[in-house]
Design a protein around this motif. Sequence first.
Motif, PDB file in Angstrom:
ATOM      1  N   TYR A 311       0.810  -1.221   0.000  1.00  0.00           N
ATOM      2  CA  TYR A 311       0.000   0.000   0.000  1.00  0.00           C
ATOM      3  C   TYR A 311       0.848   1.277   0.000  1.00  0.00           C
ATOM      4  N   ALA A 312       2.176   1.127   0.128  1.00  0.00           N
ATOM      5  CA  ALA A 312       3.053   2.283   0.300  1.00  0.00           C
ATOM      6  C   ALA A 312       3.276   3.033  -1.013  1.00  0.00           C
ATOM      7  N   GLY A 313       3.571   4.335  -0.898  1.00  0.00           N
ATOM      8  CA  GLY A 313       3.925   5.140  -2.058  1.00  0.00           C
ATOM      9  C   GLY A 313       5.377   4.930  -2.443  1.00  0.00           C
ATOM     10  N   LYS A 314       5.838   5.711  -3.401  1.00  0.00           N
ATOM     11  CA  LYS A 314       7.195   5.515  -3.929  1.00  0.00           C
ATOM     12  C   LYS A 314       8.265   5.702  -2.852  1.00  0.00           C
ATOM     13  N   VAL A 315       8.198   6.793  -2.124  1.00  0.00           N
ATOM     14  CA  VAL A 315       9.238   7.098  -1.138  1.00  0.00           C
ATOM     15  C   VAL A 315       9.158   6.156   0.061  1.00  0.00           C
ATOM     16  N   PHE A 316       7.943   5.953   0.586  1.00  0.00           N
ATOM     17  CA  PHE A 316       7.792   5.092   1.758  1.00  0.00           C
ATOM     18  C   PHE A 316       8.141   3.643   1.432  1.00  0.00           C
ATOM     19  N   SER A 317       7.977   3.243   0.173  1.00  0.00           N
ATOM     20  CA  SER A 317       8.365   1.882  -0.231  1.00  0.00           C
ATOM     21  C   SER A 317       9.863   1.679  -0.043  1.00  0.00           C
ATOM     22  N   MET A 318      10.665   2.700  -0.329  1.00  0.00           N
ATOM     23  CA  MET A 318      12.113   2.619  -0.117  1.00  0.00           C
ATOM     24  C   MET A 318      12.430   2.382   1.360  1.00  0.00           C
ATOM     25  N   VAL A 319      11.750   3.153   2.216  1.00  0.00           N
ATOM     26  CA  VAL A 319      11.983   3.037   3.659  1.00  0.00           C
ATOM     27  C   VAL A 319      11.597   1.646   4.149  1.00  0.00           C
ATOM     28  N   LEU A 320      10.417   1.182   3.735  1.00  0.00           N
ATOM     29  CA  LEU A 320       9.946  -0.132   4.176  1.00  0.00           C
ATOM     30  C   LEU A 320      10.831  -1.257   3.671  1.00  0.00           C
ATOM     31  N   LEU A 321      11.222  -1.209   2.403  1.00  0.00           N
ATOM     32  CA  LEU A 321      12.074  -2.263   1.849  1.00  0.00           C
ATOM     33  C   LEU A 321      13.411  -2.335   2.579  1.00  0.00           C
ATOM     34  N   THR A 322      13.975  -1.180   2.915  1.00  0.00           N
ATOM     35  CA  THR A 322      15.241  -1.158   3.648  1.00  0.00           C
ATOM     36  C   THR A 322      15.076  -1.779   5.030  1.00  0.00           C
ATOM     37  N   ALA A 323      14.010  -1.379   5.729  1.00  0.00           N
ATOM     38  CA  ALA A 323      13.767  -1.908   7.076  1.00  0.00           C
ATOM     39  C   ALA A 323      13.472  -3.409   7.038  1.00  0.00           C
ATOM     40  N   ILE A 324      12.632  -3.840   6.090  1.00  0.00           N
ATOM     41  CA  ILE A 324      12.286  -5.259   5.983  1.00  0.00           C
ATOM     42  C   ILE A 324      13.520  -6.090   5.665  1.00  0.00           C
ATOM     43  N   GLY A 325      14.330  -5.627   4.718  1.00  0.00           N
ATOM     44  CA  GLY A 325      15.536  -6.359   4.352  1.00  0.00           C
ATOM     45  C   GLY A 325      16.454  -6.564   5.540  1.00  0.00           C
ATOM     46  N   PHE A 326      16.673  -5.495   6.318  1.00  0.00           N
ATOM     47  CA  PHE A 326      17.561  -5.594   7.480  1.00  0.00           C
ATOM     48  C   PHE A 326      16.996  -6.543   8.530  1.00  0.00           C
ATOM     49  N   ILE A 327      15.734  -6.343   8.910  1.00  0.00           N
ATOM     50  CA  ILE A 327      15.145  -7.127   9.995  1.00  0.00           C
ATOM     51  C   ILE A 327      15.007  -8.598   9.600  1.00  0.00           C
TER      52      ILE A 327
END
Length: 412
Positions: A311-327
């Motif tokens: 459901y995320a937009g372009k910018v928030f998708s970057m933030v979420l993908l980074t956080a998900i990848g790390f965790i």
Amino acid sequence: MNAQLQNASVQQSPIEKSRTVYHILFIIGLVHLLNDTIQAVVPAMFPILAKSLGFNFTQLGMIAFAVNMTASLMQPVVGVFSDKHPMPKLLPIGLSFSLVGMLGLALAPSYGVILLSVMLLGIGSATFHPEASKVAHMASGNRKGFGQSVFQVGGNAGQSLAPLITALVLVPLGQKGAIWFTFVAFLAVLILIYISKWYGKQLLVEQTLKKHDSKKAVPVGKAIKIAFLLLVFLVFVRQFYHAAITNYFAFHLIDKFGLGIDEAQFYIFLFLAAGAVGTFLGGPIADKIGMKNVLFYSMALAAPLCIMLPYAGKVFSMVLLTAIGFILLCSFSVSVVYAHQLLPGKVGMVSGMIIGLSFGLGAIGSIALGWLGDQIGISTTLLYASFLPLIGVLTAWLPNEKKIKELHQENK
């Protein structure tokens, strides 16, 4: 005289429990990076193949299935055999298969040749990982968590290069751009010739140590077997979701936001690069809070973020993908070390099962996701896949390190 030599070998052994052979550890981590960079070319080519050859999501899923299942089915077999009959020379031989496969992939004129080429890449990966994991285990000394983190972060760093490969090499050069990675494979073969010689010497010393070691193998009880099978299942779930992001999320970004292939691949790079960092830090974090806790929280904390992602937009998708990848990838190296504790003395087999078989089962997910994407759309498919990390709650049923020791004591 022979007894004196044997005692000297034991005293001067470079695989003493207290010693970490850092240069070997970092070199094998580097080769893991090169190997997985080669493997990363396959998903990196998906947008290119879809555009130039008109492959649908099901066909792309079959390509992912071919490379991962070849690697996964062979890895446990190679691991079990190499536990009994170590094969140092198999390291450079395996990467030679990858070299031939990469050459075929770059020049493949048809879908069938592409499938054959990626299967050769899978064979190369299957023969590399069990023996390389044993080298890392040997070189780690008493720093097994650190050693496995170094080894695994090399692989994850290689995988994270896939989006850059697409943007910098395959977009401008097309399918034939993959031929440049035959040089990467050749470099890996040369380095592994050196590693195989070191590995062979350590095996001779290890055989001497075993003659002086009266310890018997610890039998495996029912509770340990159940825990190991649950761990394999949880790693499969993690890799299922990982495959959804790495293979198909770029298509979601292209469809939803109208991004170019190179722009969409940057998002995947953030996910994979953050995962590489998580892989490296997972070991030290586990040293502080315990391996079971890392396995549990890596799924539990990632789950709500994964559900938000579609459901995320372009910018928030970057933030979420980074956080998900790390965790999510904090548990990567930890799951291997945890498996080694469950089944001590079976490094090759364990590595083959955790790194190989569970990843291959994740490749089955690639086919399922590809087929579903053709039926209902890739964005809707990714929405359903986002609930997979919730299954991580089953980690609560895994024994902690103290309980594992107690279970092994009961079986003696």
